[in-house]
Design an enzyme around this catalytic site. Sequence first.
Site, mmCIF file in Angstrom:
data_model
loop_
_atom_site.group_PDB
_atom_site.id
_atom_site.type_symbol
_atom_site.label_atom_id
_atom_site.label_comp_id
_atom_site.label_asym_id
_atom_site.label_seq_id
_atom_site.Cartn_x
_atom_site.Cartn_y
_atom_site.Cartn_z
ATOM 1 N N GLU A 46 0.902 -1.325 0.225
ATOM 2 C CA GLU A 46 -0.369 -0.260 -0.030
ATOM 3 C C GLU A 46 0.939 1.039 0.073
ATOM 4 O OE1 GLU A 46 -3.658 1.537 2.654
ATOM 5 O OE2 GLU A 46 -2.090 1.231 3.738
ATOM 6 N N ARG A 48 0.685 4.893 0.460
ATOM 7 C CA ARG A 48 0.354 6.196 1.637
ATOM 8 C C ARG A 48 0.981 7.828 0.784
ATOM 9 N NH1 ARG A 48 -1.894 5.356 6.305
ATOM 10 N NH2 ARG A 48 -1.878 7.724 6.689
ATOM 11 N N ARG A 82 -5.026 8.689 3.032
ATOM 12 C CA ARG A 82 -5.576 8.373 3.932
ATOM 13 C C ARG A 82 -6.141 10.096 4.442
ATOM 14 N NH1 ARG A 82 -8.402 5.187 3.833
ATOM 15 N NH2 ARG A 82 -7.474 3.529 4.319
ATOM 16 N N HIS A 142 -13.198 4.375 8.628
ATOM 17 C CA HIS A 142 -12.368 4.556 9.971
ATOM 18 C C HIS A 142 -12.202 5.352 11.339
ATOM 19 C CE1 HIS A 142 -9.884 3.508 6.877
ATOM 20 N NE2 HIS A 142 -9.260 3.018 7.275
ATOM 21 N N LYS A 169 -13.578 -1.948 3.540
ATOM 22 C CA LYS A 169 -13.000 -1.664 4.886
ATOM 23 C C LYS A 169 -13.211 -1.107 5.854
ATOM 24 C CE LYS A 169 -8.154 -0.583 6.226
ATOM 25 N NZ LYS A 169 -7.466 0.636 5.676
ATOM 26 N N ARG A 212 -6.427 -9.111 13.954
ATOM 27 C CA ARG A 212 -5.027 -8.854 12.892
ATOM 28 C C ARG A 212 -4.432 -9.868 12.360
ATOM 29 N NH1 ARG A 212 -4.221 -3.612 11.504
ATOM 30 N NH2 ARG A 212 -4.852 -1.595 13.285
ATOM 31 N N SER A 231 1.382 2.547 10.214
ATOM 32 C CA SER A 231 0.797 3.311 9.384
ATOM 33 C C SER A 231 -0.975 3.022 10.370
ATOM 34 C CB SER A 231 -0.074 2.647 8.055
ATOM 35 O OG SER A 231 -0.949 1.716 8.243
ATOM 36 N N GLN A 235 -0.332 -2.717 14.844
ATOM 37 C CA GLN A 235 0.125 -3.555 13.714
ATOM 38 C C GLN A 235 1.199 -4.298 13.629
ATOM 39 O OE1 GLN A 235 0.847 -0.980 9.808
ATOM 40 N NE2 GLN A 235 -1.131 -0.807 9.779
#
Length: 257
Positions: A46, A48, A82, A142, A169, A212, A231, A235
């Site tokens: 990804e 960003r 984002r 989000h 998502k 996750r 991010s 994570q």
Amino acid sequence: MGLYIKEKMLGEGRPLICVPVMDRKKADIIHEITYLAKSTAADMIEWRVDAFDSYEDFNEIRQILNELKSVVKEKIFLYTFRTQKQGGEAEPEHELLDDLHDLAAESRCVDLIDIEFFAEEHPAKKIRRIREQGVHVIASHHDFEMTPPPEVMSMLLDKMAAGGADLVKLAVMPKDCLDVIKLLEVTDGFRRNHKGVPIITMSMGALGSISRISGEYFGSCVTFGAHKVASAPGQFAMETLERMLENIHDAACINSK
């Protein structure tokens, strides 16, 4: 039924690992994506774009995408801007964001574009426009403040799916363990009721870390792992994530026999 991109299936079996690239300089972005393209841990990369210092320079973005065409041939490449309201690094004018998405869709480099569904005035129209370029769309939302009630999370996912996105998502912030369980239950329910639309969900922070790695059981088809910079909170490092997912996948296969 899952979504098939570059010989990888999203929506069935072990979740794919997506690694975000948060570098700010052109050379660093290309170097990091080139490294990840050779990694066995990363299934998806990804970019960003909101973290890029020159995101308003379309020529710079075109140059980066042109250089990456040959680099990401075998990796699913996700292009994401984002916004700050959704936990990102910048807050561009809507017209600029539209142009950034169109630029990516026309690049013949990007496989997926993330769209902040509820920030769009006409999300279904925008999704159709991008998909007409042969690019898949993730409709995302989000919430960094809380975990909404289950009926609200289900409503958000249903609306994103109805908008025509290829994937949906939802990322939320838990206050306690019950919030994590609520998200997992909603994820499983969506998977059962929308078999043609793969789903990505996560409960953020350390409290939500189980979400996750449990996608193979509850339905989330992609999980995000960090290489240099995370991010979002919670994570795992991508190599750690790869080992855990493989162990869970082996257990799932054994238990299914």
